[in-house]
Write a protein that holds these residues in place. Structure first.
Motif, PDB file in Angstrom:
ATOM      1  N   LEU A   1       0.833  -1.193   0.000  1.00 37.62           N
ATOM      2  CA  LEU A   1       0.000   0.000   0.000  1.00 37.62           C
ATOM      3  C   LEU A   1       0.875   1.251   0.000  1.00 37.62           C
ATOM      4  CD1 LEU A   1      -2.592  -1.190   2.661  1.00 37.62           C
ATOM      5  CD2 LEU A   1      -2.981  -1.008   0.190  1.00 37.62           C
ATOM      6  N   ASP A   2       0.482   2.220  -0.785  1.00 37.16           N
ATOM      7  CA  ASP A   2       1.237   3.455  -0.939  1.00 37.16           C
ATOM      8  C   ASP A   2       0.471   4.583  -0.255  1.00 37.16           C
ATOM      9  OD1 ASP A   2       2.423   5.836  -1.815  1.00 37.16           O
ATOM     10  OD2 ASP A   2       2.948   4.994  -3.768  1.00 37.16           O
TER      11      ASP A   2
ATOM     12  N   ARG B   1       0.413   8.057  -2.102  1.00 41.97           N
ATOM     13  CA  ARG B   1      -0.429   8.076  -3.299  1.00 41.97           C
ATOM     14  C   ARG B   1      -1.918   8.088  -2.950  1.00 41.97           C
ATOM     15  NH1 ARG B   1      -0.268   3.349  -7.925  1.00 41.97           N
ATOM     16  NH2 ARG B   1      -1.930   4.189  -9.252  1.00 41.97           N
ATOM     17  N   ILE B   2      -2.311   7.229  -2.005  1.00 46.87           N
ATOM     18  CA  ILE B   2      -3.727   7.150  -1.630  1.00 46.87           C
ATOM     19  C   ILE B   2      -4.178   8.426  -0.929  1.00 46.87           C
ATOM     20  CG2 ILE B   2      -5.407   5.902  -0.212  1.00 46.87           C
ATOM     21  CD1 ILE B   2      -3.683   3.380  -0.666  1.00 46.87           C
TER      22      ILE B   2
ATOM     23  N   ASP C   1      -3.540  -2.676 -10.492  1.00 45.03           N
ATOM     24  CA  ASP C   1      -2.860  -1.702  -9.652  1.00 45.03           C
ATOM     25  C   ASP C   1      -3.693  -1.554  -8.382  1.00 45.03           C
ATOM     26  OD1 ASP C   1      -1.991   0.648  -8.382  1.00 45.03           O
ATOM     27  OD2 ASP C   1      -1.449   1.620 -10.271  1.00 45.03           O
ATOM     28  N   ARG C   2      -3.262  -2.192  -7.310  1.00 44.15           N
ATOM     29  CA  ARG C   2      -4.069  -2.239  -6.092  1.00 44.15           C
ATOM     30  C   ARG C   2      -4.340  -0.849  -5.527  1.00 44.15           C
ATOM     31  NH1 ARG C   2      -2.998  -4.746  -0.242  1.00 44.15           N
ATOM     32  NH2 ARG C   2      -0.861  -4.168  -0.699  1.00 44.15           N
ATOM     33  N   ASN C   3      -3.342  -0.005  -5.513  1.00 40.97           N
ATOM     34  CA  ASN C   3      -3.518   1.335  -4.961  1.00 40.97           C
ATOM     35  C   ASN C   3      -4.521   2.153  -5.777  1.00 40.97           C
ATOM     36  OD1 ASN C   3      -1.489   1.675  -2.618  1.00 40.97           O
ATOM     37  ND2 ASN C   3      -0.269   0.709  -4.214  1.00 40.97           N
ATOM     38  N   GLN C   4      -4.462   2.025  -7.100  1.00 44.50           N
ATOM     39  CA  GLN C   4      -5.407   2.760  -7.942  1.00 44.50           C
ATOM     40  C   GLN C   4      -6.821   2.233  -7.764  1.00 44.50           C
ATOM     41  OE1 GLN C   4      -4.774   5.525  -9.541  1.00 44.50           O
ATOM     42  NE2 GLN C   4      -6.908   5.707 -10.194  1.00 44.50           N
TER      43      GLN C   4
END
Length: 309
Positions: free
Chosen positions: A60-61, A64-65, A224-227
């Motif tokens: 997890l970023d 970014r989130i 893209d998990r974060n997106q």
């Protein structure tokens, strides 16, 4: 065992001497803990570099989130008992729309108390705090959350995701995710809820899952998990105010379009009985409608479970 997992959660190599010093354990005790974690489906490697946990997907970023969802307070946890439980413990500092997301849950739960299993960094496991005016009826809320998530996923999967009443996400008829909503008692004069959901992205191991399951990587190999998290939360933030203003009836047609069991033979199971019939979708309250030999019956999500005949 959990202390070891917390150290390994950075997914970097850790030498055995360092681990024994940090945990005040013998190498043999640490090896036993590693084996126990591996049995839970965690991919832990031991080699000449050291002991390291290998994540299923990118971690997890937070930057970014949080940048994309800048108006909300976001808690990102490497390891937590459950994201729902974390928010309950921190209710006093939460504002509407704040959420917690985790790489791994040690005590994740699904609907009706079922245990929720997960790999490390292989799912979206997220809980969001929300509140409504005290006079609002929240019948069908979990189904509306399901609609919001399914719409976000279908935007990137070419409409592969469907819904099973009241709130399961399906891919090719197999469970992709689920939703758990719990009332939160907060002295603010509002109706407070914790909305939790889990979505399988890349599971890796099939052990301990007792039903047909799916993972999003099947149809979205470069996901893209974060997106995905950003898109789901943005859609949820748009959907929940509409639910508050209009109730479930506003979403009924959307549910029908996503309903995997519409016009299908089903059985409705309660603690005391099993009723067979044909699914007729849902009514304006989000209650399941079933055509049976005794006429058209409706069922509340808290009372029963749905199965295909």
């Amino acid at each position: 065992m959990e202390n070891l997992l917390n150290i390994l959660a950075d997914c970097k190599p850790h030498s055995m001497p360092n681990l024994t010093a940090l945990l005040t354990k013998t190498p043999q005790q640490i090896e036993q803990s590693i084996i126990a974690l591996q049995k839970l489906g965690l991919n832990i490697k031991v080699d000449t570099i050291g002991v390291h946990l290998q994540p299923q997907l990118d971690l997890l970023d937070f930057q970014r989130i949080s940048t994309a969802l800048s108006t909300k307070h976001i808690f990102i946890k490497s390891v937590v008992d459950s994201t729902n439980a974390f928010l309950f413990r921190n209710l006093n500092q939460l504002k509407k729309g704040d959420f917690c997301i985790a790489e791994y849950q040690t005590a994740g739960r699904g609907r009706r108390g079922r245990q929720w299993f997960s790999p490390f960094a292989g799912q979206i496991m997220l809980s969001v705090y929300w509140n409504f005016a005290p006079n609002i009826l929240i019948n069908g809320l979990s189904s509306v959350v399901g609609i919001a998530i399914a719409e976000a996923l279908n935007h990137v999967t070419n409409n592969k995701v469907r819904l099973k009443w009241p709130n399961d996400l399906l891919l090719d008829g197999r469970k992709l995710g689920g939703i758990l909503i719990e009332l939160a008692h907060q002295h603010n004069g509002l109706l407070n809820v914790i909305i939790g959901f889990g979505i399988n992205l890349s599971i890796g191991s099939k052990q301990q899952i007792d039903q047909p399951w799916a993972e999003l990587i099947e149809v979205l190999p470069q996901l893209d998990r974060n997106q995905l998290i950003i898109e789901i939360m943005n859609n949820l933030y748009q959907t929940l105010p509409l639910f508050e203003q209009n109730g479930f009836s506003f979403f009924r047609q959307k549910w029908i379009e996503l309903d995997a069991f519409l016009e299908q033979p089903i059985k409705v199971i309660s603690e005391k009985s099993e009723i067979q019939g044909i699914s007729q979708g849902v009514d304006n309250n989000g209650f399941l409608l079933v055509s049976t030999k005794n006429g058209l019956l409706s069922f509340n999500a808290g009372e029963v479970s749905l199965r295909k005949q």
